[in-house]
Write an enzyme that holds these catalytic residues in place. Structure first.
Site, short mmCIF file in Angstrom:
data_model
loop_
_atom_site.label_atom_id
_atom_site.label_comp_id
_atom_site.label_asym_id
_atom_site.label_seq_id
_atom_site.Cartn_x
_atom_site.Cartn_y
_atom_site.Cartn_z
N LYS A 40 0.83 -1.20 0.00
CA LYS A 40 0.00 0.00 0.00
C LYS A 40 0.87 1.25 0.00
O LYS A 40 2.04 1.22 0.41
CB LYS A 40 -0.93 0.01 1.21
CG LYS A 40 -0.22 0.02 2.56
CD LYS A 40 -1.23 -0.08 3.70
CE LYS A 40 -0.53 -0.06 5.05
NZ LYS A 40 -1.50 -0.16 6.16
N TYR A 262 15.67 31.73 5.98
CA TYR A 262 14.47 32.52 6.21
C TYR A 262 14.33 32.90 7.68
O TYR A 262 14.61 32.10 8.58
CB TYR A 262 13.22 31.75 5.78
CG TYR A 262 13.03 31.63 4.30
CD1 TYR A 262 12.85 32.75 3.52
CD2 TYR A 262 13.01 30.39 3.69
CE1 TYR A 262 12.67 32.65 2.14
CE2 TYR A 262 12.82 30.26 2.32
CZ TYR A 262 12.65 31.40 1.56
OH TYR A 262 12.46 31.29 0.21
#
Length: 390
Positions: A40, A262
């Site tokens: 999955k 940042y």
């Protein structure tokens, strides 16, 4: 096949390790018990088609979550028996029948829709609800569906399964209760003379902690990829098939008082060599699932650990160069991460390793699939550019 030199970030998947893990699992199975390989979510991020090919000689059956995942296997040439674990709808049945995928059925509408498809009888697995309370039908409904399937000519009940909710926890009472409901359902099918194919209940956790839950087949996912949902019993040996790598694409001497990244959240207290690595949160780096504490004590331990880490200024995440941890400085951005290079000897162009969660890794990250240490397949790499090899 050569590794593309232009890659700045990539994942290497060792198919030999996945196969070795599957063989390790098979050695632990009861005699006659089959192995279903759960692939999955693109095989937990490892690559479902490539993993399925590697497991061809080890797994008796495959399992995926959605019909789309099953179709991907078929389009990739994977012909092994494959079960789709999510609930199947009537309008999807032509695709199941056409591509020889087994649906999970828990209602009469879906069962009759499958029965109406040409080319039958079409195999399906009956999904039974025993305590997870997500998918599946209740035992009485399941008995009626199994009886109906026996009467219909276009379908074949080839499996019955349920899913354990607490196999990885310390309290096994609920899991054992689910096992008893499941066992009782199978007994009632036998009493009615209804064949049901393969019964499967155990997942990876149950294989490790509840050996009596194996029945005819076990559904194993995480163990195949070197991960264990709970502590491994003595004697188990799993290999890690996963490694995420990225290049240092820039080095810079950060001066005392200068900031990086940042928000200017990090400022150098003295001159220090830094590097910029081509990996960030868009690639899945430093993304961690938010899990609820299991108890008040667990929550308290987590609080103490996080407080100590912050007070001692220990980085939560890091990159690794030649077995040496490179502390991250400043904010992790979308595709770039700055690291402290002091004492590492790392230079521009060197490759570092990142602790990247498999299921969180971006699907856009190139996967290199290895056999015997050599690249045998690639995903996400353009093999031809205007007629020239890359």
């Amino acid at each position: 096949m050569q590794r593309p030199l232009f890659l700045q970030r990539w994942i290497e998947v060792d198919l030999d390790a996945i196969e070795a893990n599957a063989l390790e699992v098979r050695r632990r199975l009861p005699l006659g018990c089959a192995l279903m390989a759960v692939l999955k979510a693109d095989a937990y991020g490892f690559g479902a088609p490539e993993t399925a090919q590697a497991l061809a000689a080890c797994a008796d059956m495959l399992a995926v979550t959605t019909l789309e995942e099953g179709l991907e296997l078929r389009i990739s040439g994977i012909t092994a028996p494959a079960l789709v674990l999510s609930a199947a709808f009537a309008e999807e049945m032509p695709f199941y029948a056409r591509h020889k995928l087994m649906p999970s059925i828990d209602n009469e509408v879906a069962l009759r829709a499958l029965n109406g498809q040409p080319g039958g009888p079409h195999p399906f697995h009956l999904a039974l609800e025993t305590g997870m309370n997500r998918l599946g039908c209740l035992p009485e409904e399941g008995l009626a569906l199994a009886a109906l399937a026996r009467e219909l000519e276009g379908v074949e009940l080839s499996g019955v399964y349920s899913h354990l909710a607490t196999a990885a926890g310390k309290n096994k009472r609920a899991a054992l209760r689910q096992k008893e409901i499941f066992s009782q359902f199978l007994r009632r099918l036998k009493e009615r003379g209804i064949p049901y194919g393969l019964a499967h209940l155990a997942n990876s956790a149950a294989l490790l902690t509840l050996p009596d839950c194996s029945f005819d087949m076990v559904r194993v996912g995480t163990l195949l990829f070197g991960r264990a949902p709970c502590p491994l019993p003595s004697g188990w040996r799993l290999k890690d098939p996963w490694s995420c790598k990225a290049k240092i694409i820039k080095t810079h001497m950060l001066k005392k008082g200068e900031a990086i990244g940042y928000g200017a959240e990090f400022r150098a207290k003295k001159d220090m060599p830094t590097g910029v690595v081509a990996i960030g949160y868009a690639d899945g780096f430093a993304l961690e699932p938010q899990t609820r504490p299991q108890s008040l004590a667990h929550a308290f331990r987590r609080f103490v650990q996080e407080t100590a880490r912050r007070l001692l200024r220990r980085p939560q995440h890091y990159l690794v160069y030649k077995n040496r941890k490179l502390p991250i400085i400043g904010r992790i951005s979308m595709h770039l991460t700055a690291v402290d290079l002091r004492g590492s000897g790392a230079a521009c162009g060197d490759v570092v390793e990142a602790a990247l969660r498999c299921a969180s890794a971006s699907s856009r990250l190139c996967r290199l699939f290895l056999r015997g240490g050599e690249v045998t397949a690639m995903r996400g790499v353009i093999s031809e550019t205007r007629g020239q090899e890359v």
